[in-house]
Scaffold this active site. Structure first.
Site, PDB file in Angstrom:
ATOM      1  N   GLU A 274       0.804  -1.215   0.000  1.00 20.23           N
ATOM      2  CA  GLU A 274       0.000   0.000   0.000  1.00 20.23           C
ATOM      3  C   GLU A 274       0.841   1.272   0.000  1.00 20.23           C
ATOM      4  OE1 GLU A 274       1.145   1.020   3.956  1.00 20.23           O
ATOM      5  OE2 GLU A 274      -0.454   2.086   2.936  1.00 20.23           O
ATOM      6  N   ASP A 316      12.719  26.292 -30.950  1.00 12.78           N
ATOM      7  CA  ASP A 316      12.788  27.422 -31.869  1.00 12.78           C
ATOM      8  C   ASP A 316      14.069  28.196 -31.601  1.00 12.78           C
ATOM      9  OD1 ASP A 316      11.920  28.180 -29.379  1.00 12.78           O
ATOM     10  OD2 ASP A 316      10.458  29.644 -30.063  1.00 12.78           O
ATOM     11  N   ASP A 589       6.191  29.527 -27.993  1.00 13.71           N
ATOM     12  CA  ASP A 589       5.685  30.656 -27.217  1.00 13.71           C
ATOM     13  C   ASP A 589       4.491  31.346 -27.852  1.00 13.71           C
ATOM     14  OD1 ASP A 589       6.866  31.906 -29.360  1.00 13.71           O
ATOM     15  OD2 ASP A 589       8.518  32.777 -28.211  1.00 13.71           O
ATOM     16  N   ASP A 593       2.032  28.120 -32.122  1.00 13.40           N
ATOM     17  CA  ASP A 593       2.790  26.980 -31.598  1.00 13.40           C
ATOM     18  C   ASP A 593       1.912  26.017 -30.806  1.00 13.40           C
ATOM     19  OD1 ASP A 593       5.208  27.876 -32.627  1.00 13.40           O
ATOM     20  OD2 ASP A 593       5.636  29.107 -30.864  1.00 13.40           O
ATOM     21  N   ASP A 687       6.784   3.271   5.760  1.00  9.03           N
ATOM     22  CA  ASP A 687       6.100   4.393   5.103  1.00  9.03           C
ATOM     23  C   ASP A 687       6.954   5.653   5.018  1.00  9.03           C
ATOM     24  OD1 ASP A 687       3.907   2.999   4.390  1.00  9.03           O
ATOM     25  OD2 ASP A 687       2.583   3.769   5.944  1.00  9.03           O
TER      26      ASP A 687
END
Length: 846
Positions: A274, A316, A589, A593, A687
């Site tokens: 778990e 780019d 940007d 795009d 845990d």
């Protein structure tokens, strides 16, 4: 948009309306109250098993054990609440970073605020590429076109006009009509600018009316989460089958059915991993928060997983690889005369002045693009080419001819009442201007030679032309004018200082960097060389158009630079790379795009200069537009995924000795060693180690020196599963040997149980250290792990060394013989793992 004419609200008025109407946002369906978290925890299988064990202890007449289990139930609930609150705070911090910002006019000044702070009556500025943040009436509209597909389903933009008296006009009944003076929240400005008086915010807006249905929509489950659920499901099925078998075996052989059910519950608890869903959720959330500290915003958790598998980065050029600070470096006149302008010198001739003027006239009046700003600066700094000379005194813009897919040039028409003809200024790619001017072959070759010379030195090359037109109807296209070629302009955009090192790191990490630009091929190659891109072939937009999708995907693996590419061709490039089996990251940007960013496996938008729609389409946002941050994001993404895998291997390994020690007494006739109480105590160790210890583990040294993992590789590979089984089996064998020794020594049952439990705790700690790294060396920089292990060892030492505490858990304080036996187990297990690990190292590559 003059501010004095539109003073807007005062700060006090805005604050009052914000308090009255609430924030400009929708209710967050993902935010859970403490009661909802508590109800969710009560449905967890581990908690249900603990409650069932407590009930059986009460039936057995052992209230002490039942109370201990109840304490563990409360601890489990507390830990779950703390983890959930921490996760929600992290998510809220990330949401604050992702919150769109808006420009409003208040107290007569432009101020930038978070979109949630917009109120009724605010004057909201609308810019091209921005997403409108509220409903309202348009006070100004300058060639404003809006995409309202979010509300109408129709992708054709509609034109907006200004309202003469906003307060007297009712909102339109439906969106989607042309020439309406009203704009809607969530829609996108695709062209022009505007100023809007806000009429409705948040749930009162048009999109707010459907906010509840939008909030309940669920996206596709990420592959990593689906894998995790599948593994937990298989373990749960196996645990149920083994638990039922153990209950039947114990019940029939010993006749004690309550004790049999108790043993079955303990076995189910020992097999249920778990911790894995908790690890996944916590790692993704805290990992995204770590990324934000590196100024990288992960908008979707699945992007972190995918980063580790990226094989290609499409980037780019302008503003990403370069500084996006353009300056005019050279002017070339027909005939080959070259001039390099400086602020301290005048342009040498009228022809140079006219060339500078045409550059300005072919650009927007209020330029946003750095190239157009550079052309304005050139014209404004030299006599005879100032804005007042050429746009004052009756000059007005009549029409703009924008770039078109088949013609990389734009023209602007100007008229003046004092002039008989209108002036047409054109700028664009040299080949496009050559076509518009119908240049003779010799003149075209001279232009191409000069353009190639500038491009080879990394300059962006524009050709300029001049035409005229009589007053009256204008032609439908730029080809309808008679243009005269006036010369070339070379613009320099310096490369960012961090780019070459970042490109080298990405390429060393096995990520191919591909540059996509609208520039001249020679310019693109020169910039690629400066950036250190290991460029293969160079492919132009025309070549892309000439290839079908199959041929493009076949050839795309050899291409390092795409030049003269139109925005819509970026989508074909992304699809071709995906068809070729690549895992694609894509930077962008602009509005155009967005399709390619959405289509890529990992869309990366610029946080500062990027448009709202580009950021919305992306999985990752670079908050500072820093290309080098992509390297940090890749390294952090690989580290997070590596640590999830290490935690998963540890979880699977550690459950083997726990499950073995839970079932062995049933088969060997020993007293029951691990009941629900001791397994719950072990979970208190496992845990925090999984969720906090492994999460804080630093990256391996080779995190950026190895190739990307395969996209379809499972979370736990076959090699990792075998390694988990090997180390878990070694721990189980030694723990069982310890139990056999304790049984043969005729130890009392509490001491036997304590000895075996101590051996199991030590084995767990050794497995933690073994799985910290899959490489040769274990890092020592994990600051969280020593604290966690120290607390864990302190608690268990108290349980095993203090008689009164040990008795509460059904144990006895350890004697010297037991301590020596446990220490021997630790030494043997550490030695076994040291001998085994080199044999598995080759299969543990991540």
């Amino acid at each position: 948009m003059s501010e004095p004419g539109h003073p807007g609200l005062t700060a006090a008025e805005a604050a009052a309306r914000l308090a009255q109407d609430g924030a400009n946002e929708f209710p967050d369906a993902s935010h859970r109250s403490a009661l909802a978290i508590f109800a969710g925890v009560l449905r967890e299988p581990m908690l249900l098993l603990l409650l069932a064990g407590g009930a059986i202890y009460l039936l057995l007449g052992d209230p002490g054990e039942a109370i201990i289990l109840l304490v563990f139930v409360l601890l489990t609930i507390s830990i779950s609440l703390v983890q959930e609150v921490r996760t929600q705070r992290a998510v809220e911090a990330l949401r604050d970073l992702a919150m769109p910002r808006a420009t409003v006019i208040r107290d007569g000044r432009r101020v930038v605020i978070e979109s949630r702070e917009i109120v009724r009556g605010d004057l909201l500025e609308i810019a091209e590429g921005s997403r409108i943040a509220a409903d309202g009436f348009l006070v100004e509209a300058n060639a404003l076109q809006v995409d309202e597909a979010l509300l109408t389903g129709e992708s054709v933009p509609v034109t907006k006009v200004a309202a003469e008296q906003p307060s007297t006009i009712a909102p339109p009944p439906v969106p989607g009509g042309d020439n309406l003076p009203y704009a809607f929240s969530g829609t996108l400005a695709v062209r022009g600018t505007g100023l809007m008086q806000v009429a409705a915010t948040g749930s009162r807006s048009r999109i707010g009316a459907i906010g509840k249905s939008l909030a309940t929509l669920e996206s596709e489950t990420p592959r990593l989460i689906a894998q995790t659920r599948g593994m937990v499901r298989w373990f749960a099925v196996a645990g149920i089958v083994l638990s039922v078998t153990a209950v039947l075996l114990f019940g029939f052989l010993r006749g004690d059915w309550l004790a049999a059910i108790l043993s079955g519950i303990a076995l189910a608890m020992s097999l249920l991993p778990e911790e894995l869903p908790v690890v996944l959720a916590l790692f993704m959330t805290i990992g995204a928060l770590r990324m934000s500290r590196a100024r990288v915003l992960a908008r979707r958790g699945s992007a972190i997983e995918t980063l580790g598998a990226a094989t290609v980065l499409c980037t780019d050029k302008t503003g990403t690889l370069t500084q996006n600070l353009m300056e005019v470096e050279e002017l070339w006149l027909p005939g080959g005369e070259r001039h390099r302008p400086t602020p301290a010198t005048h342009l040498p001739s009228d022809a140079h002045v006219r060339l500078a003027t045409l550059g300005m006239l072919a650009s927007q009046a209020e330029p946003f693009d750095p190239m157009e700003k550079a052309l304005h600066d050139l014209a404004g700094k030299h006599p005879g080419a100032s804005l007042d000379d050429h746009r004052g005194a009756g000059w007005s813009a009549e029409r703009l001819y924008p770039l078109a897919p088949g013609l990389l040039a734009m023209s602007q028409v100007w008229s003046n009442e004092a002039k008989p003809d209108m002036v047409v200024a054109a700028k664009g790619a040299p080949e496009a201007i050559a076509d518009l001017c119908h240049l003779e072959p010799a003149a075209r070759r001279e232009m191409e030679r000069m353009a190639s010379d500038m491009a080879a030195r990394g300059l962006r090359v524009l050709a300029l032309a001049e035409g005229s037109a009589p007053p009256g109807t204008l032609p439908d296209s730029q080809h309808g004018f008679a243009f005269a070629y006036r010369g070339l302009v070379g613009l320099a955009d310096p490369i960012r200082g961090a780019v070459p090192a970042a490109v080298a790191q990405l390429q060393d990490a096995g990520i191919r960097v591909v540059m996509i630009t609208g520039d001249y091929p020679a310019t693109a190659r020169a910039i690629a060389d400066q950036a250190g891109i290991r460029a293969g072939e160079t492919m132009s937009g025309d070549e892309i158009t000439a290839l079908d999708d199959i041929e493009l995907s076949r050839r795309i693996g050899q291409v390092g630079v795409f030049a003269r590419v139109m925005p819509e061709q970026k989508l074909r490039i992304v699809r071709a790379l995906k068809a070729a089996g690549e895992v694609v990251a894509m930077t962008g940007d602009g509005v155009n795009d967005a399709p390619s960013l959405k289509a890529a496996h990992i869309g990366i938008a610029m946080g500062r200069r990027g448009t709202d729609v580009a950021r919305a389409a992306s999985a990752i946002v670079l908050l500072d537009d820093d290309f080098g941050a992509i390297v940090s994001a890749v390294a952090l993404g690989r580290r997070i995924y590596d640590n999830i895998r290490k935690a998963a291997v540890f979880i699977f390994a550690v459950h083997l000795p726990i499950a073995g020690l839970a079932i062995a007494p049933l088969l060997l006739g020993w007293p029951i060693i691990l009941g629900p109480v001791l397994i719950a105590l072990l979970e208190m160790v496992i845990d925090p180690v999984c969720s906090l210890g492994f999460e804080a583990e630093p990256a391996d040294d080779d995190v950026l020196a190895r190739p990307p993992r395969a996209q379809d590789s499972p979370l736990v590979t076959r090699g990792m599963a075998i390694w988990a089984a090997a180390q878990g089996s070694a721990a189980l064998a030694l723990v069982l040997a310890l139990g056999a020794w304790a049984t043969a020594s005729r130890m009392a049952e509490p001491l036997l149980r304590a000895t075996c439990f101590a051996g199991l705790v030590v084995a767990v700690l050794i497995l933690v250290l073994a799985d910290r790294s899959f490489g040769r060396h274990v890092k020592a920089r994990n600051r969280a792990l020593p604290v966690i292990l120290g607390v864990t060892m302190g608690v268990n030492a108290a349980v095993l060394a203090i008689p009164q505490v040990a008795q509460v858990f059904g144990l006895a304080a350890l004697g010297y013989r037991s301590v020596f036996a446990v220490a021997l187990l630790a030494a043997l297990l550490a030695a076994a793992i040291a001998l085994l690990k080199p044999r598995f190292r080759a299969s543990l590559t991540v």
